[in-house]
Design an enzyme around this catalytic site. Structure first.
Site, PDB file in Angstrom:
ATOM      1  N   GLU A  67      -2.854   8.265   8.976  1.00 58.37           N
ATOM      2  CA  GLU A  67      -1.507   8.272   9.078  1.00 58.37           C
ATOM      3  C   GLU A  67      -1.393   8.833  10.900  1.00 58.37           C
ATOM      4  O   GLU A  67      -0.657   8.261  11.236  1.00 58.37           O
ATOM      5  CB  GLU A  67      -0.927   8.947   7.714  1.00 58.37           C
ATOM      6  N   CYS A 113     -11.106   2.885  -0.215  1.00 61.61           N
ATOM      7  CA  CYS A 113      -9.356   3.203   0.356  1.00 61.61           C
ATOM      8  C   CYS A 113      -9.492   2.565   1.343  1.00 61.61           C
ATOM      9  O   CYS A 113      -9.992   2.864   2.255  1.00 61.61           O
ATOM     10  CB  CYS A 113      -9.247   4.677   0.283  1.00 61.61           C
ATOM     11  N   ASP A 128       0.744  -0.963   0.158  1.00 66.83           N
ATOM     12  CA  ASP A 128      -0.351   0.199  -0.026  1.00 66.83           C
ATOM     13  C   ASP A 128       0.683   1.118   0.035  1.00 66.83           C
ATOM     14  O   ASP A 128       2.327   1.190   0.410  1.00 66.83           O
ATOM     15  CB  ASP A 128      -0.645  -0.347   1.373  1.00 66.83           C
ATOM     16  N   SER A 129       0.440   2.694  -0.377  1.00 65.12           N
ATOM     17  CA  SER A 129       1.048   3.827  -0.355  1.00 65.12           C
ATOM     18  C   SER A 129       1.548   3.978   1.383  1.00 65.12           C
ATOM     19  O   SER A 129       2.774   4.344   1.673  1.00 65.12           O
ATOM     20  CB  SER A 129       0.549   4.706  -0.949  1.00 65.12           C
ATOM     21  N   HIS A 145      -7.234   2.487   4.023  1.00 68.20           N
ATOM     22  CA  HIS A 145      -6.687   4.058   5.211  1.00 68.20           C
ATOM     23  C   HIS A 145      -8.389   3.989   6.279  1.00 68.20           C
ATOM     24  O   HIS A 145      -8.574   4.191   7.239  1.00 68.20           O
ATOM     25  CB  HIS A 145      -6.593   5.240   4.532  1.00 68.20           C
ATOM     26  N   CYS A 151      -4.230  -1.678  -1.564  1.00 70.30           N
ATOM     27  CA  CYS A 151      -3.813  -0.050  -1.821  1.00 70.30           C
ATOM     28  C   CYS A 151      -5.055  -0.193  -3.343  1.00 70.30           C
ATOM     29  O   CYS A 151      -5.241  -0.975  -4.834  1.00 70.30           O
ATOM     30  CB  CYS A 151      -3.023   0.708  -3.048  1.00 70.30           C
ATOM     31  N   ASN A 152      -6.742   1.077  -3.091  1.00 67.00           N
ATOM     32  CA  ASN A 152      -7.275   0.764  -4.030  1.00 67.00           C
ATOM     33  C   ASN A 152      -6.753   1.874  -4.837  1.00 67.00           C
ATOM     34  O   ASN A 152      -7.675   1.500  -6.328  1.00 67.00           O
ATOM     35  CB  ASN A 152      -8.928   1.686  -2.879  1.00 67.00           C
TER      36      ASN A 152
END
Ligand code: DGL
Length: 267
Positions: free
Chosen positions: A154, A186, A11-12, A188, A74-75
């Site tokens: 985050e 997403c 993922d990012s 996250h 990660c979408n």
């Protein structure tokens, strides 16, 4: 490639841990190698060219560990660069979160009105609407980009007044459109799930694609005879491109489990 080869997940940043958690719960013996591109997060506000370049780099990092499968947690990458990942990893299977989330939402909706929230890039690509309408063309998809949810997650602002304020801002309109299902598009966003759920209100099913991905992973590993049959639970190996200490702190907060090693890699 053997049953003991790892599953590569990327993922990012920190969001893909929602997928790691679901894979660990469903398939505890599987060795996981996770890469979070913390030096370059967020991907969501970036251009397609940049996201496709990052997707190739992320895949190359995981390929060093000879994984038996890659999961794109990660979408944004699933929406704009899944083909890049597939090309960069030869013939090993690739699972993207987007398709898994879209098909789960299609199974769950009763009134055929599905809300999707995601990054600017994911929403702008229209990939969710395409994936959902490929399965059922009568479904109406109402999308909303929620870019500031990523830095809130985050930062670990799981139940913070700022998160509530932004949730109200982003979700007011979508709430009024008569949806019965909301896709957390997403990885996250499940970190902020409680606030999102409370803001969107009762009676709306929340779709987190992580569990659907875990089920698909099991199916694919069984089909290819690569399911790890060990009775020992594996500890994931974590890689990040920046700030391993911050990642460690967030890992403990979110996973609530003992911290495995976090290694720094260059992108
Ligand atoms: N977690 C990611 C996703 O699922 C991306 C967040 C970001 O980097 O903007 O889209």
């Amino acid at each position: 490639m053997t049953t003991d080869s790892p599953i590569g997940i990327f993922d990012s940043g920190f969001g893909g841990l929602t997928v790691v958690k679901a894979i660990q719960a469903a398939l505890p013996a599987e060795r996981i190698i996770y890469f979070g591109d913390t030096a370059r997060v967020p991907y969501g506000p970036k251009s397609q060219i940049t996201i496709r370049k990052y997707a190739a780099d992320d895949t190359a990092i995981l390929m060093r560990y000879q994984p038996k499968m890659i999961i794109v947690a990660c979408n944004t990458v699933s929406a704009l660069a899944l083909d890049v990942v597939e090309k960069s990893c030869g013939n090993i299977p690739v699972i993207g979160v987007l398709k898994a989330g879209a098909s789960l939402a299609v199974q769950v909706t009763k009134n055929k009105r599905i809300g999707v929230i995601g990054t600017q890039a994911t929403v702008g690509s229209n990939a969710y609407a395409c994936a959902i309408n490929a399965l059922d063309s009568d479904i109406e998809v109402i999308s909303q980009a929620c870019p500031l949810f990523v830095p809130l997650a985050e930062e670990g602002f799981i139940n913070h007044p700022a998160t509530r304020l932004l949730a109200e801002h982003y979700l007011t309109e979508i709430r009024q459109r008569g949806i019965d299902t909301l896709v957390l598009g997403c990885t996250h966003y499940p970190i902020l799930r409680q606030v999102i759920e409370e803001t969107i209100g009762n009676g709306i099913a929340i779709i987190d694609s992580a569990e659907a991905v875990a089920l698909r992973t099991r199916e694919l590993l069984m089909e290819s005879g690569l399911l790890n049959q060990s009775s020992k639970a594996a500890v994931p190996h974590l890689l990040v491109s920046d700030l391993p200490q911050k990642f460690s702190m967030l890992y403990q907060l979110f996973m609530g489990s003992e911290l495995p090693d976090v290694d720094l890699v260059e992108v």
